[in-house]
Design a protein around this motif. Structure first.
Motif, PDB file in Angstrom:
ATOM      1  N   PRO A  21       0.827  -1.209   0.000  1.00  0.00           N
ATOM      2  CA  PRO A  21       0.000   0.000   0.000  1.00  0.00           C
ATOM      3  C   PRO A  21       0.866   1.266   0.000  1.00  0.00           C
ATOM      4  CG  PRO A  21       0.102  -0.904   2.212  1.00  0.00           C
ATOM      5  CD  PRO A  21       0.865  -1.859   1.321  1.00  0.00           C
ATOM      6  N   LEU A  22       0.270   2.340  -0.515  1.00  0.00           N
ATOM      7  CA  LEU A  22       0.930   3.643  -0.552  1.00  0.00           C
ATOM      8  C   LEU A  22      -0.050   4.727  -0.133  1.00  0.00           C
ATOM      9  CD1 LEU A  22       2.694   3.471  -4.055  1.00  0.00           C
ATOM     10  CD2 LEU A  22       3.801   3.215  -1.826  1.00  0.00           C
ATOM     11  N   LEU A  49     -11.240   6.094  -8.128  1.00  0.00           N
ATOM     12  CA  LEU A  49     -10.918   4.670  -8.182  1.00  0.00           C
ATOM     13  C   LEU A  49     -11.521   3.910  -7.004  1.00  0.00           C
ATOM     14  CD1 LEU A  49      -7.239   4.977  -9.431  1.00  0.00           C
ATOM     15  CD2 LEU A  49      -9.117   3.840 -10.652  1.00  0.00           C
ATOM     16  N   LEU A  50     -11.556   4.536  -5.844  1.00  0.00           N
ATOM     17  CA  LEU A  50     -12.226   3.931  -4.684  1.00  0.00           C
ATOM     18  C   LEU A  50     -13.709   3.735  -4.982  1.00  0.00           C
ATOM     19  CD1 LEU A  50     -10.649   5.851  -1.677  1.00  0.00           C
ATOM     20  CD2 LEU A  50     -10.581   3.378  -2.026  1.00  0.00           C
ATOM     21  N   GLY A  61      -3.437   6.194  10.967  1.00  0.00           N
ATOM     22  CA  GLY A  61      -3.382   7.495  11.636  1.00  0.00           C
ATOM     23  C   GLY A  61      -4.277   8.484  10.907  1.00  0.00           C
ATOM     24  N   ARG A  62      -3.681   9.588  10.464  1.00  0.00           N
ATOM     25  CA  ARG A  62      -4.455  10.626   9.764  1.00  0.00           C
ATOM     26  C   ARG A  62      -4.387  10.490   8.248  1.00  0.00           C
ATOM     27  NH1 ARG A  62      -2.432  16.164  11.664  1.00  0.00           N
ATOM     28  NH2 ARG A  62      -3.844  16.721   9.991  1.00  0.00           N
ATOM     29  N   ARG A  63      -3.822   9.416   7.780  1.00  0.00           N
ATOM     30  CA  ARG A  63      -3.689   9.249   6.330  1.00  0.00           C
ATOM     31  C   ARG A  63      -4.288   7.911   5.906  1.00  0.00           C
ATOM     32  NH1 ARG A  63       2.688   7.760   5.616  1.00  0.00           N
ATOM     33  NH2 ARG A  63       2.586   5.878   6.875  1.00  0.00           N
ATOM     34  N   TYR A  64      -4.525   7.783   4.615  1.00  0.00           N
ATOM     35  CA  TYR A  64      -5.038   6.540   4.049  1.00  0.00           C
ATOM     36  C   TYR A  64      -3.931   5.834   3.286  1.00  0.00           C
ATOM     37  CZ  TYR A  64      -9.840   8.082   4.898  1.00  0.00           C
ATOM     38  OH  TYR A  64     -10.999   8.494   5.480  1.00  0.00           O
ATOM     39  N   LEU A  65      -3.947   4.523   3.373  1.00  0.00           N
ATOM     40  CA  LEU A  65      -3.065   3.684   2.574  1.00  0.00           C
ATOM     41  C   LEU A  65      -3.921   3.013   1.498  1.00  0.00           C
ATOM     42  CD1 LEU A  65      -0.930   1.989   5.371  1.00  0.00           C
ATOM     43  CD2 LEU A  65      -0.221   3.832   3.821  1.00  0.00           C
TER      44      LEU A  65
END
Length: 122
Positions: A21-22, A49-50, A61-65
């Motif tokens: 993941p990124l 795309l999601l 945390g506060r970000r999505y992978l």
């Protein structure tokens, strides 16, 4: 994944198929700089795309992978079938004939096709 992905979205999928993941920022870093896409553009396309079901994400945390929800091989198979169905009536032979007529087949391509046909023939 019923909805097709755009050419730009495909660029992001290639990044994520290569490594995941990124985060959105990491995806943006890996896109060819010649495209000159902002982080916002990349985030917009990731959101699309999601929504299409091509990607999945998890919170970190506060970000999505982000990671692909469809394997590259499955996507290529589906898109190849659509192309052959739409342009060649679902038949591979007219596709190969078209490529041969347009001189789009190299000697290497022809050798690979011959080898493949030998393998397929009982």
């Amino acid at each position: 994944m019923a909805e097709r992905i755009s050419e730009g979205e495909h660029v992001l999928m290639e990044v994520l198929w290569a490594e995941s993941p990124l985060t959105a920022a990491e995806v943006a870093e890996r896109v060819d700089p010649a495209r000159d896409w902002s982080d916002r553009t990349v985030k917009t396309m990731l959101g699309r795309l999601l929504a299409k079901g091509a990607l999945a994400h998890e919170e970190d945390g506060r970000r999505y992978l982000y990671r692909p929800a469809v394997a590259r091989e499955d996507y290529v198979a589906r898109e190849s079938s659509r192309l052959v169905d739409r342009l060649f009536g679902g038949r591979a032979a007219p596709l190969v004939a078209h490529l041969a007529e347009r001189q789009a087949l190299s000697d290497t391509d022809i050798a690979e096709l011959e080898a493949l046909l030998k393998e397929l023939k009982p």
